[in-house]
Motif scaffolding. Structure first.
Motif, short mmCIF file in Angstrom:
data_model
loop_
_atom_site.label_atom_id
_atom_site.label_comp_id
_atom_site.label_asym_id
_atom_site.label_seq_id
_atom_site.Cartn_x
_atom_site.Cartn_y
_atom_site.Cartn_z
N UNK A 1 2.21 -6.59 9.88
CA UNK A 1 3.10 -7.43 9.06
C UNK A 1 4.55 -7.08 9.31
N UNK A 2 4.86 -5.81 9.43
CA UNK A 2 6.24 -5.41 9.70
C UNK A 2 6.71 -5.96 11.05
N UNK B 1 1.44 -11.47 -1.47
CA UNK B 1 2.65 -10.66 -1.38
C UNK B 1 3.36 -10.91 -0.06
N UNK B 2 2.59 -10.95 1.01
CA UNK B 2 3.18 -11.24 2.32
C UNK B 2 3.72 -12.66 2.38
N UNK C 1 5.28 -13.21 -7.00
CA UNK C 1 3.87 -13.33 -6.68
C UNK C 1 3.06 -13.65 -7.94
N UNK C 2 3.39 -12.99 -9.04
CA UNK C 2 2.69 -13.23 -10.31
C UNK C 2 2.91 -14.67 -10.77
N UNK D 1 1.36 -2.59 -3.63
CA UNK D 1 1.14 -3.63 -2.63
C UNK D 1 1.22 -2.96 -1.26
N UNK D 2 0.16 -2.22 -0.91
CA UNK D 2 0.22 -1.42 0.31
C UNK D 2 0.16 -2.24 1.58
#
Length: 355
Positions: free
Chosen positions: A134-135, A185-186, A337-338, A126-127
């Motif tokens: 985002x950080x 993910x985010x 997330x899944x 999850x790059x």
């Protein structure tokens, strides 16, 4: 003292395996060495041998027996992510698994259990978690200046038709499984540590030549967390608006032209009011002037930000594999997330068509 080199085998030499993973790993010569690849297409195997000086296999399972492999990158098509990851872990290899790691929680749980049993690292790829923008968003939220976060919107949109394998349900394709794991993910990280409740609408529209979704509107909600909306839209002829919108009790944040903008006020410096006992004053709405503070931040100029995110991912993984760090992206986080992916598909059973 010689630096530890991690020997890597890559399963799949398509867009992800070649243009994302191998593209970075071949440059990280003081950390990683590509020693083997696997791909069904002979031309891709020849390209890999010429580019990386590695051994090439037509069968990914056979590649697992290649001597000296420390890390396997699973860049196979989506439907092969769980079974091949399990095979690699059981063969005693550390594994990087492309997104989506799985589309069912039961598969993710099997992968997590296999990694624990084998005492190997399972690193979901999850790059986008490493995106400087985002950080920065996480940093601003954590500072508390926006107050309690009430609502977040993440949008990925443009107008694009597709006719490749990513439009096929039987191969676990679709916009939600392909693009979705990045914003989801985010979204899960901004939602918080709980597994969210999910409301979703998926559509397989005329822009998809297969039967998988190319429009997804997902809402994450639950007590004690912000409502987080994710929009993945292949029909946005005018774009889907800002990629991020964060709304809090004392202000908000957005992303515009790659820069993070946020605006907030200090409640201690704001005008004080009491609830009006009578009707409105002079037939008007409430009005005040707040002491707004506005700030902005722009990330460093980088020619390829997506590649930089991959570098940050693999730098973190190298530290983990050499005993000097912990995973930033953990399997437990990706499991949430899944769970969202599974709920979205369960709520939206799309009509299947023959390929």
């Amino acid at each position: 003292m010689a630096r530890t080199i991690i020997n890597v085998a890559i399963a799949g030499q398509g867009r992800s395996g070649y243009d994302i993973h191998a593209r970075w790993l071949r440059e990280a010569t003081d950390q990683y060495r590509i020693v083997a690849v696997a791909d069904l297409m002979g031309v891709r195997r020849k390209e890999a041998v010429a580019a990386f000086g590695c051994k090439a296999y037509p069968d990914a399972e056979a590649m697992l027996a290649h001597a000296g492999v420390d890390l396997v990158v699973n860049a196979l098509p989506n439907y092969l992510h769980p079974p091949f990851t399990l095979a690699a872990l059981r063969a005693g290899r550390h594994v990087v698994c492309e997104k989506p790691s799985a589309t069912k929680v039961a598969d993710m749980d099997r992968m997590i259990a296999a990694a624990k049993k084998a005492r190997r690292v399972l690193a979901p790829f999850q790059n986008s978690r490493f995106s400087p923008v985002f950080r920065k968003i996480q940093e601003v939220i954590a500072s508390g200046v926006l107050g309690d976060i009430l609502h977040v919107r993440i949008a990925h949109g443009g107008f694009a038709r597709r006719w490749d394998w990513q439009t096929r349900q039987d191969l676990k394709g679709g916009s939600l499984n392909n693009t979705g794991p990045h914003p989801l993910d985010q979204a899960v990280m901004l939602f918080g540590p709980r597994t969210p409740k999910v409301f979703a609408k998926l559509v397989s529209g005329p822009g998809s030549y297969g039967d998988a979704d190319d429009f997804a509107a997902v809402t994450l909600y639950g007590p004690g967390s912000p409502t987080v909306e994710v929009l993945i839209n292949a029909y946005a002829a005018y774009g889907s608006g800002p990629s991020f919108l964060v709304e809090g009790a004392y202000g908000g944040l957005t992303v515009r032209d790659g820069s993070v903008l946020w605006r907030y006020f200090d409640p201690a410096k704001a005008p004080k009011h009491r609830l009006m006992a009578a009707w409105s004053d002079r037939r008007g709405y409430c009005h005040e002037t707040l002491p707004w503070v506005e700030k902005s931040w722009s990330p460093p100029k980088i020619a390829d930000s997506f590649q930089a995110n991959s570098k940050a991912f693999y730098d973190n993984l190298y530290d983990v594999l050499t005993g000097k760090g912990q995973l930033v992206v953990t399997p437990a986080q990706v499991r949430r997330q899944v769970a969202v992916l599974e709920a979205c598909h369960r709520q939206n059973p799309l009509k299947k068509r023959k390929a």
